[in-house]
Design a protein around this motif. Structure first.
Motif, PDB file in Angstrom:
ATOM      1  N   PRO A 138     -10.350  -1.021  -3.840  1.00 26.19           N
ATOM      2  CA  PRO A 138     -10.214  -1.603  -5.182  1.00 26.19           C
ATOM      3  C   PRO A 138      -9.930  -3.105  -5.175  1.00 26.19           C
ATOM      4  O   PRO A 138     -10.093  -3.766  -6.193  1.00 26.19           O
ATOM      5  CB  PRO A 138      -9.032  -0.825  -5.782  1.00 26.19           C
ATOM      6  N   ARG A 139      -9.518  -3.617  -4.030  1.00 27.40           N
ATOM      7  CA  ARG A 139      -9.156  -5.029  -3.963  1.00 27.40           C
ATOM      8  C   ARG A 139     -10.327  -5.913  -3.575  1.00 27.40           C
ATOM      9  O   ARG A 139     -10.378  -7.092  -3.880  1.00 27.40           O
ATOM     10  CB  ARG A 139      -8.017  -5.187  -2.951  1.00 27.40           C
TER      11      ARG A 139
ATOM     12  N   PRO B  68      -9.661   4.372   5.508  1.00 25.24           N
ATOM     13  CA  PRO B  68      -9.349   5.797   5.638  1.00 25.24           C
ATOM     14  C   PRO B  68      -9.208   6.524   4.296  1.00 25.24           C
ATOM     15  O   PRO B  68      -9.355   7.730   4.230  1.00 25.24           O
ATOM     16  CB  PRO B  68      -8.012   5.802   6.397  1.00 25.24           C
ATOM     17  N   ILE B  69      -8.931   5.807   3.221  1.00 32.46           N
ATOM     18  CA  ILE B  69      -8.676   6.451   1.932  1.00 32.46           C
ATOM     19  C   ILE B  69      -9.673   6.023   0.855  1.00 32.46           C
ATOM     20  O   ILE B  69     -10.219   6.844   0.142  1.00 32.46           O
ATOM     21  CB  ILE B  69      -7.247   6.116   1.450  1.00 32.46           C
ATOM     22  N   HIS B  70      -9.857   4.717   0.756  1.00 32.62           N
ATOM     23  CA  HIS B  70     -10.682   4.216  -0.337  1.00 32.62           C
ATOM     24  C   HIS B  70     -12.174   4.238   0.029  1.00 32.62           C
ATOM     25  O   HIS B  70     -12.555   3.768   1.094  1.00 32.62           O
ATOM     26  CB  HIS B  70     -10.285   2.779  -0.691  1.00 32.62           C
ATOM     27  N   THR B  71     -12.998   4.789  -0.866  1.00 32.88           N
ATOM     28  CA  THR B  71     -14.446   4.711  -0.640  1.00 32.88           C
ATOM     29  C   THR B  71     -14.987   3.409  -1.246  1.00 32.88           C
ATOM     30  O   THR B  71     -16.013   2.904  -0.824  1.00 32.88           O
ATOM     31  CB  THR B  71     -15.167   5.926  -1.253  1.00 32.88           C
ATOM     32  N   GLN B  72     -14.312   2.891  -2.242  1.00 31.64           N
ATOM     33  CA  GLN B  72     -14.530   1.524  -2.706  1.00 31.64           C
ATOM     34  C   GLN B  72     -13.170   0.856  -2.735  1.00 31.64           C
ATOM     35  O   GLN B  72     -12.358   1.157  -3.608  1.00 31.64           O
ATOM     36  CB  GLN B  72     -15.167   1.492  -4.118  1.00 31.64           C
TER      37      GLN B  72
ATOM     38  N   HIS C  61       0.856  -1.184   0.000  1.00 36.53           N
ATOM     39  CA  HIS C  61       0.000   0.000   0.000  1.00 36.53           C
ATOM     40  C   HIS C  61       0.894   1.237   0.000  1.00 36.53           C
ATOM     41  O   HIS C  61       0.578   2.250   0.614  1.00 36.53           O
ATOM     42  CB  HIS C  61      -0.943  -0.010   1.207  1.00 36.53           C
ATOM     43  N   SER C  62       2.020   1.098  -0.700  1.00 33.26           N
ATOM     44  CA  SER C  62       3.022   2.168  -0.808  1.00 33.26           C
ATOM     45  C   SER C  62       3.442   2.661   0.588  1.00 33.26           C
ATOM     46  O   SER C  62       3.312   1.916   1.562  1.00 33.26           O
ATOM     47  CB  SER C  62       2.490   3.305  -1.680  1.00 33.26           C
TER      48      SER C  62
ATOM     49  N   ASN D 252       2.073   4.669   2.274  1.00 30.40           N
ATOM     50  CA  ASN D 252       0.841   4.987   2.992  1.00 30.40           C
ATOM     51  C   ASN D 252       0.442   3.803   3.879  1.00 30.40           C
ATOM     52  O   ASN D 252      -0.662   3.287   3.825  1.00 30.40           O
ATOM     53  CB  ASN D 252      -0.235   5.302   1.935  1.00 30.40           C
ATOM     54  N   ALA D 253       1.394   3.341   4.691  1.00 29.98           N
ATOM     55  CA  ALA D 253       1.210   2.178   5.562  1.00 29.98           C
ATOM     56  C   ALA D 253       2.254   2.232   6.671  1.00 29.98           C
ATOM     57  O   ALA D 253       3.440   2.378   6.381  1.00 29.98           O
ATOM     58  CB  ALA D 253       1.391   0.892   4.755  1.00 29.98           C
TER      59      ALA D 253
END
Lengths: 261, 261, 261, 261
Positions: free
Chosen positions: B156-157, B150-154, B66-67, B69-70
């Motif tokens: 992607p995985r 915290p970031i994704h509203t959907q 998650h780059s 950002n983890a």
């Protein structure tokens, strides 16, 4: 941080609802590529050709475990017995994968990559380079990383990996040099030093074009799968608080003495 | 140690020139089975059916990175910048995979496995169980592990994994319950709590028959592949000694004062 | 990061040629205060009164080592044998200081701090609270942290610490409650559960006003001094590559079987 | 294990109700000796003379913290934010104390100990040895461990430690050689390389008779006290799940591209 480079990477990019890996949308890779293929993408920057994908799967399988006959597994199991979460005991195991334990891949790959370059630059045969490598290690009284094993007289994983490297036509000059070193060892030492699993992996990943400095990564990732199983077993199938029995510990320090004050 | 049980395992057995994994000769598995399949053998005791093998590969790919950002990646990169060997920085990252970071798989799988059992025992529908789970978390003011991001509203995985779970016919009652919780969340909270990648994995590995207590293992193994890439990049493509700039650190402790003596 | 709060702390401040610790200039503290006093300053925010300084030194000495008869030491020594740098093996040991190993200080301090509050709010005697604590642990089938020891029938460190707590007049209601629990255990169990070193430390640091959530810190810091000695000994006075002997490992998994493909 | 040497140590001995440390009954040491004195006993085998005890306390205080302006503290704080137990985040920090971070004590002490031996054997002055050390580092393009600092132009801890080393009459040939190197650096480089805290500790512990190979231990133990405070603050006074903001991460890998299959 005005130029925004405190956090920088060429590996991956996260934005809301999208994760890019080396430019590919992760969601489009999942289910299409194997975990070994994605690992290759992460470590090498590109997805592997089919032969490399198969080879990497074989490598990751080959050093997945060596039972409790391995320092990292033992370290992890002691840690696991103290009531820590799973990842903490795995971390203790990974912290114990030193130069003598998986690290031989790195060191051996370095020796082989430098040796192959030397053969090319100095117009030497693999046999000549092998002899020089052995002589230099003997002079420096240095262990030859990737050769010899404390238990196995024929490392059961080596031949299998080398067979696959041959089938996939990955085996090249680094594998040849490793074989030449094994042959040369027979002449120089009292016994033939067999190529162990670390040495075989070192030779093969060198022929796959990996930088030797990521060599330990293959061992770390592979063995982590085994460590999770061992930690889980220790946590839920064994008694808590594993430790050396005080009656088994030999103390050879000073005998009892009164404190000076 | 007369009964020889200080060192015990049902995972693997080493003897000179042979390594047995759950009864299989490791050398015969290498090159025939994928790393995901061997991981399954280690964690579950048996080799997977084809559908499970494919599913596990997808799962291990889904949370590989998650780059920066983890937290675990950031921890590993700071450690990597100090001149430690590769495995040490990976260990620092793994040590930082806490309950809020990958740990949600474990907690969410527990909730789902207990929920499915409860539906069966108390003859409840998934909707009814989902409502109770949400009510209980609300009462205890507890975060619902595996839902929300915290970031994704959907995430992607998530959809990708659930699609594969459907294709492989692995999706069963645990996936249904996860979906029911997502639906119920919309009724109970101001917004729909999406199933995140942890929740999707939790539901799927529960349908694959894994014990929830090994749930974090999927994240640990997967993310280790990513960590190796990040540590390698930090070591060889970034400046050494990464640390917060002193000018960026806000100190809000006591103002300067003279020591009492 | 415009509001500059990504990096925030009330502990210390660094600027060129000056380091402030809780407001004090570090250079003015060095040589004037002991390491235990500075530790106290870090953990509690203020320098200790003389009695507390003496008490903390005693506490840090009390759990500095338990020889190889301790999981964290064993984990560290296995890790140390693989050729890792000193800090990596120490980290492996620290990672293995779980809830059952030093963690009892935290849990026991929580029980004692909650118990003392309860005595005050509900106007109960220490004996009454002690009985309730034991009853509740029995009902929940929960181990009573800080009491009992696998080896010592009288923990040699407990009485010493409690004597110093008395001399320094630090011993207060938390120490009294610990004693009441020990007394009550004799009535409730078949045998008296002795206060172990963790329990003694838990009671004393509670009387010193420390938050129970930093309880494990005392053990971690103290034992780190011991771990450094063990890791150093393992690295330079013992054979490399410590691991369980394969002949000593009992394998109780499936017998040898052919792979399915 | 018939000869009982699998578990061996000269550090300490545990038997029911008694713990011996280097021959001393631990219970008799607690409350009589400081934590620094016991640390000395563990690491050097004997209790320290008064001057050494004072010096060690000063050393342990000097590198206890450098705020968030330190990779190990940053690593620990990211790990701490994920919901791990206290010791796990401390372990992540310790794992990140590499050769560039505390490790300079080890490397610098090695250089100084070898330099002092060389002065004696080759009948050289400290100035001559200092010049050779600087020349050799310049030739090998190697950083001079223990000298220079990224932030401090006068390391505020160095002078304080050297003053105490002088007061206690511990300062000897290793401190002199360090000073000679600082002087020589001014002649050889464009600017004077100040002795940093690592270099000062390296020189002083060498004059105290410590083996350079335990050099990193002083930093590890000292900084662990600081790490506990930082981890505790991160866990209870900061928001959970600290990580780089995705908007702040510069991705410089391949642009988005379609997967090959």
């Amino acid at each position: 941080m005005s130029d925004n480079t405190f956090w920088r990477t060429s590996i991956s990019k996260v934005e809301p609802n999208k994760i890019l890996i080396r430019g590919y949308d992760l969601a489009k890779l999942v289910g299409k590529f194997s975990f070994a293929e994605l690992t290759y993408l992460f470590w090498k920057g590109e997805l592997p050709p089919q032969a490399h994908a198969r080879m990497l799967d074989a490598i990751l399988c080959s050093c997945i475990d060596h039972s409790l006959n391995a320092p990292s597994v033992d370290a992890a199991r002691f840690a696991a017995s103290t009531g820590v979460p799973l990842q903490a005991a795995v971390a203790a195991g990974v912290a114990g994968m030193g130069d003598l334990h998986g690290g031989a891949i790195e060191e051996s790959a370095k020796t082989l990559q430098e040796g192959v370059k030397r053969a090319s630059i100095e117009h030497l045969s693999h046999e000549e380079v092998a002899n020089r490598i052995i002589d230099e290690h003997t002079t420096r009284r240095q262990r030859l990383a990737g050769f010899g094993h404390p238990i196995h007289t024929q490392d059961p994983r080596t031949q299998r990996l080398l067979d696959i490297a041959k089938e996939t036509e990955i085996a090249g000059s680094h594998v040849q040099l490793a074989r030449a070193i094994e042959d040369a060892s027979e002449r120089s030492y009292t016994r033939r030093l067999i190529t162990n699993v670390d040495g075989a992996i070192a030779a093969i990943v060198s022929d796959m074009g990996f930088d030797w400095r990521i060599g330990k990564g293959f061992f770390i990732l592979s063995r982590t799968a085994g460590l999770v199983a061992h930690v889980y077993e220790q946590m839920y199938a064994e008694k808590p608080y594993k430790m050396a029995d005080w009656k088994e510990i030999k103390y050879d320090g000073p005998p009892e003495r009164p404190p000076p004050r």
